[in-house]
Design an enzyme around this catalytic site. Structure first.
Site, PDB file in Angstrom:
ATOM      1  N   GLU A 184       9.255   7.879   7.440  1.00 40.21           N
ATOM      2  CA  GLU A 184       8.106   7.395   6.674  1.00 40.21           C
ATOM      3  C   GLU A 184       8.536   7.411   5.225  1.00 40.21           C
ATOM      4  O   GLU A 184       8.622   8.454   4.591  1.00 40.21           O
ATOM      5  CB  GLU A 184       6.885   8.289   6.922  1.00 40.21           C
ATOM      6  CG  GLU A 184       5.575   7.656   6.445  1.00 40.21           C
ATOM      7  CD  GLU A 184       5.187   8.102   5.049  1.00 40.21           C
ATOM      8  OE1 GLU A 184       5.462   7.323   4.101  1.00 40.21           O
ATOM      9  OE2 GLU A 184       4.632   9.181   4.909  1.00 40.21           O
ATOM     10  N   CYS A 243       2.026   8.088  -1.166  1.00 42.55           N
ATOM     11  CA  CYS A 243       2.871   6.999  -0.663  1.00 42.55           C
ATOM     12  C   CYS A 243       2.074   5.745  -0.360  1.00 42.55           C
ATOM     13  O   CYS A 243       2.623   4.640  -0.386  1.00 42.55           O
ATOM     14  CB  CYS A 243       3.651   7.460   0.563  1.00 42.55           C
ATOM     15  SG  CYS A 243       2.640   8.152   1.878  1.00 42.55           S
TER      16      CYS A 243
END
Length: 475
Positions: free
Chosen positions: A250, A284
């Site tokens: 990720e 993020c």
């Protein structure tokens, strides 16, 4: 409020402190001063952790899912009981406001609860075969797992990995970031106090390069889960290739936000401004590239600037603070350089634009008319900066949204149902929020495409990422 935690590692069923090991200072981002020192794992520590994880795996994988689930539920209960304490440590280490820190701890508890139940619904399937024959497909735990999590959500992202791995029947060795070792240690205290068997869950602090190269290259580790930057993720992928170790990545994002002229503008602004400056933009999936339809562009900028100027920055422990400092000394310099570059290429600063006073503070910032040539339109700022551009047509804004190699999250605000469907289909992103930012929830997959990584955490997919598929044919 004092920094109330004992920084330790947990290896092979025992807590370990300094005992002659090298140590690294833990810095409060409000004051830029050290609060404590965290012990760094030695090569021998890692050897012991690997041996313990390998030794404990057969028993843990065969443990009944009801028993595994009971332990995970207990972890969740302890996290909730200790939420205030853990949140205060998190805020002092990372800088986010206390309310956000406590919400993160509570969200982590939800992950342990969810996976405690989801493992009970992990079904295989049988295939149609002639009479007297049987073919079935089952899922089994992949084996010992190494997890690497970042400092921006040090509890939640660690919990997302550990809860799913433990539920699946894997043993875990976790390395949290050196900026936030205390809150990670406190989460592992909950795991230990919940009754996790010896060797099943282990925590090591220390040098990221040494730990990652050691764990990934080992014969014991069968899976690596990493959340962090794209360059580091690509480096770990190369390491994993040599050992054929499974990976979930990720990685970075640069989320586009499409604002159409049929949205409820005031309501939209009330949503996007707090979300942009949540955790000082160190998210993020933070909304970053705002593309606004021409007819409402000026009104959007005016409303965004007014709200941005009212965001109070300060110590996250203070009740009236709405945005804390950045997490480390590198971030203010990096964010400032991106803004300076954008202004030199024609962008306008409508709010903020410079460092705060002391510590690692940076003002909430709004940039208008940012050209694509600016670095900040191509590199994730990972800070409290919103960049804006006007657009005219749907085709134009979709091209801009998909222009970058990143594809983690994307957002859109529109009341047109057909347009919403088209955005969901056409945008190149692992997650899409339409009129909402609620995309990180326990029962949904979380992950990106393109340079934002591959594989998912959260949801059923998160459990499956810690499993291997086996087909068994019997005649």
């Amino acid at each position: 409020m004092s920094y109330d935690t004992d920084l330790q590692m947990f290896i092979d069923g025992a807590w370990r402190s300094g005992e002659g090991r090298d140590a690294h200072p833990v810095v409060n981002p409000v004051t830029a001063s050290a609060m404590a020192e965290v012990p760094y794992a030695t090569a021998h520590d890692l050897e012991e952790a690997l041996a313990a994880a390998d030794r404990a795996w057969p028993e843990w994988r065969s443990t009944d899912v009801e028993k595994r689930g009971a332990i995970l539920h207990k972890v969740a209960s302890l996290l909730r009981e200790r939420a205030d304490h853990i949140a205060a440590i998190l805020t002092q280490e990372q800088g986010k406001i206390l309310a956000e820190a406590k919400a993160e701890v509570m969200g982590s508890a939800q992950l342990f609860d969810w996976y405690a139940e989801e493992i009970k619904r992990d079904y295989g399937r049988t295939l149609v075969r002639p009479a007297g024959q049987l073919s079935r497909v089952i899922r089994q735990p992949v084996g010992p797992v190494a997890t690497f999590s970042p400092w921006n959500f040090p509890i939640y992202l660690l919990a997302k990995k550990v809860a799913a791995a433990l539920a699946a029947g894997c043993t875990v060795i976790s390395r949290p970031p050196h900026e936030t070792p205390g809150c990670a240690t406190e989460m592992f205290r909950c795991i230990v106090d919940a009754g996790i068997p010896k060797g099943v869950a282990q925590l090591v602090h220390g040098d990221a390069r040494m730990i990652s190269s050691t764990l990934i290259a080992s014969k014991e580790i069968r899976k690596v889960s990493f959340t962090g930057s794209t360059p580091v993720g690509k480096h770990l992928m190369r390491l994993a290739a040599d050992s054929m170790t499974r990976i979930t990545m990720e990685l970075g994002g640069h989320a586009p936000v499409l604002i159409f002229d049929d949205c409820d503008l005031e309501k939209t602004l009330d949503m996007v401004v707090p979300q942009k400056f949540r955790n000082a933009g160190q998210v993020c999936v933070s909304p970053t590239r705002f593309y606004v339809q021409e007819s409402i562009y000026d009104a959007f900028l005016k409303g965004f600037a007014e709200r941005t100027q009212k965001v109070k920055i300060g110590n996250g422990l203070d009740a009236d603070t709405r945005m804390g400092p950045l997490a480390n000394e590198r971030r203010p310099e990096a964010v400032g350089a991106l803004i300076e570059d954008a202004v030199s290429k024609g962008a306008r600063v409508l709010a903020g634009g410079s460092k705060g006073d002391g510590g690692f503070f940076f003002q909430p910032t709004l940039l208008a008319d940012v050209p694509n040539e600016a670095d900040i339109m191509n590199e994730e700022p990972f800070g409290p900066v919103a960049v804006t551009r006007a657009f005219s047509t749907f085709e134009e804004v979709m091209e801009q949204a998909n222009r970058l190699p990143f594809g983690l999250a994307a957002f859109a605000f529109t009341e047109n149902g057909r347009r919403a469907n088209m955005i969901g289909d056409l945008i190149e992103s692992g997650m899409v929020g339409i009129n909402t930012f609620a995309i990180s929830v326990a029962d949904a997959p979380f992950g990106g495409v393109k340079d934002s990584g591959f594989g998912s955490e959260g949801g059923k997919e998160g459990l499956e990422s810690y499993q291997v598929v086996k087909a068994i044919h019997q005649a």
